[in-house]
Design a protein around this motif. Structure first.
Motif, short mmCIF file in Angstrom:
data_model
loop_
_atom_site.label_atom_id
_atom_site.label_comp_id
_atom_site.label_asym_id
_atom_site.label_seq_id
_atom_site.Cartn_x
_atom_site.Cartn_y
_atom_site.Cartn_z
N HIS A 227 -3.60 3.43 -0.73
CA HIS A 227 -3.95 2.86 -2.03
C HIS A 227 -3.19 1.54 -2.18
N GLU B 49 -1.43 -0.36 -4.39
CA GLU B 49 -0.77 -0.23 -5.69
C GLU B 49 -0.34 -1.58 -6.25
N VAL C 226 -8.85 -6.25 -5.73
CA VAL C 226 -8.15 -5.11 -5.13
C VAL C 226 -9.17 -4.24 -4.41
N PRO C 227 -8.95 -3.94 -3.13
CA PRO C 227 -9.91 -3.08 -2.41
C PRO C 227 -9.78 -1.63 -2.84
N GLU C 228 -10.83 -0.90 -2.57
CA GLU C 228 -10.81 0.54 -2.82
C GLU C 228 -9.86 1.20 -1.83
N PRO C 229 -9.31 2.36 -2.15
CA PRO C 229 -8.48 3.08 -1.17
C PRO C 229 -9.25 3.28 0.13
N MET C 230 -8.52 3.22 1.26
CA MET C 230 -9.17 3.36 2.56
C MET C 230 -8.28 4.13 3.50
N THR D 222 0.84 -1.20 0.00
CA THR D 222 0.00 0.00 0.00
C THR D 222 0.87 1.24 0.00
N LEU E 281 -5.50 8.65 2.28
CA LEU E 281 -5.94 7.28 2.02
C LEU E 281 -4.75 6.38 1.68
N THR F 265 -5.06 12.84 0.08
CA THR F 265 -6.39 12.30 0.38
C THR F 265 -6.44 11.59 1.73
N TYR G 113 -7.30 -8.45 5.28
CA TYR G 113 -6.44 -8.78 4.15
C TYR G 113 -5.13 -9.41 4.57
N TRP H 189 -1.23 -5.70 -5.77
CA TRP H 189 -2.16 -6.62 -5.12
C TRP H 189 -2.06 -7.98 -5.80
#
Length: 151
Positions: A126, A128, A137-141, A116, A124, A122, A150, A130
């Motif tokens: 990401h 990058e 791939v999960p959304e940015p969090m 990540t 968050l 942001t 995970y 995976w």
């Protein structure tokens, strides 16, 4: 080392066959992987020779040394070298992360792997890189928002 005390019984015959692999030239030296009674895989460095009575082979005489730690250290050094070489020669981050994942998989079970990157604009994380057999791939969090699902 008494091999009968270390090697699982179902592998003992195979181990003794390996120990007796030699030519008429004399003693032999080689490495062999065995499975210990507790299920661990061990690498042994073996020096052995056949014993003879009246010109006929009757047994094996030898010595075995556990080199499992040394072999693992050699493999780890090679993996680190591969990754460092990748850092020097690879301009593409995705290619570098794939090379890193392939290298690590040579020594560890690593079917699922991710990297990540934090975006300060942001706030968050990401994903990058995976590599996962089952999950997309999960959304940015945000940082600390449940990465344990995970891991």
């Amino acid at each position: 080392m008494n091999l009968a005390q270390v090697i699982a019984p179902e592998y003992l015959e195979e181990a003794f066959q390996s120990l007796s692999r030699e030519t008429n030239a004399g003693p032999s030296a080689y490495e062999v992987e065995i499975i210990a009674k507790d299920g661990r895989r061990l690498m042994l460095e073996v020096n052995s020779r056949l014993t003879y009575v009246d010109g006929k082979p009757t047994g094996v005489q030898g010595m075995a040394r556990d080199i499992t730690g040394r072999k693992r250290a050699e493999a780890e050094r090679q993996i680190i070298s591969d990754i460092v070489y990748g850092v020097i020669t690879t301009a593409n981050l995705d290619e570098l992360l794939q090379l890193t994942h392939r290298s690590i998989r040579k020594l560890l079970y690593a079917e699922n792997c991710f990297v990540t990157l934090y975006d300060p604009k942001t706030s968050l994380m990401h994903f990058e890189f995976w590599a996962d057999k089952f999950d997309p791939v999960p959304e940015p969090m945000p940082v600390g928002a449940g990465f344990s699902s995970y891991v």
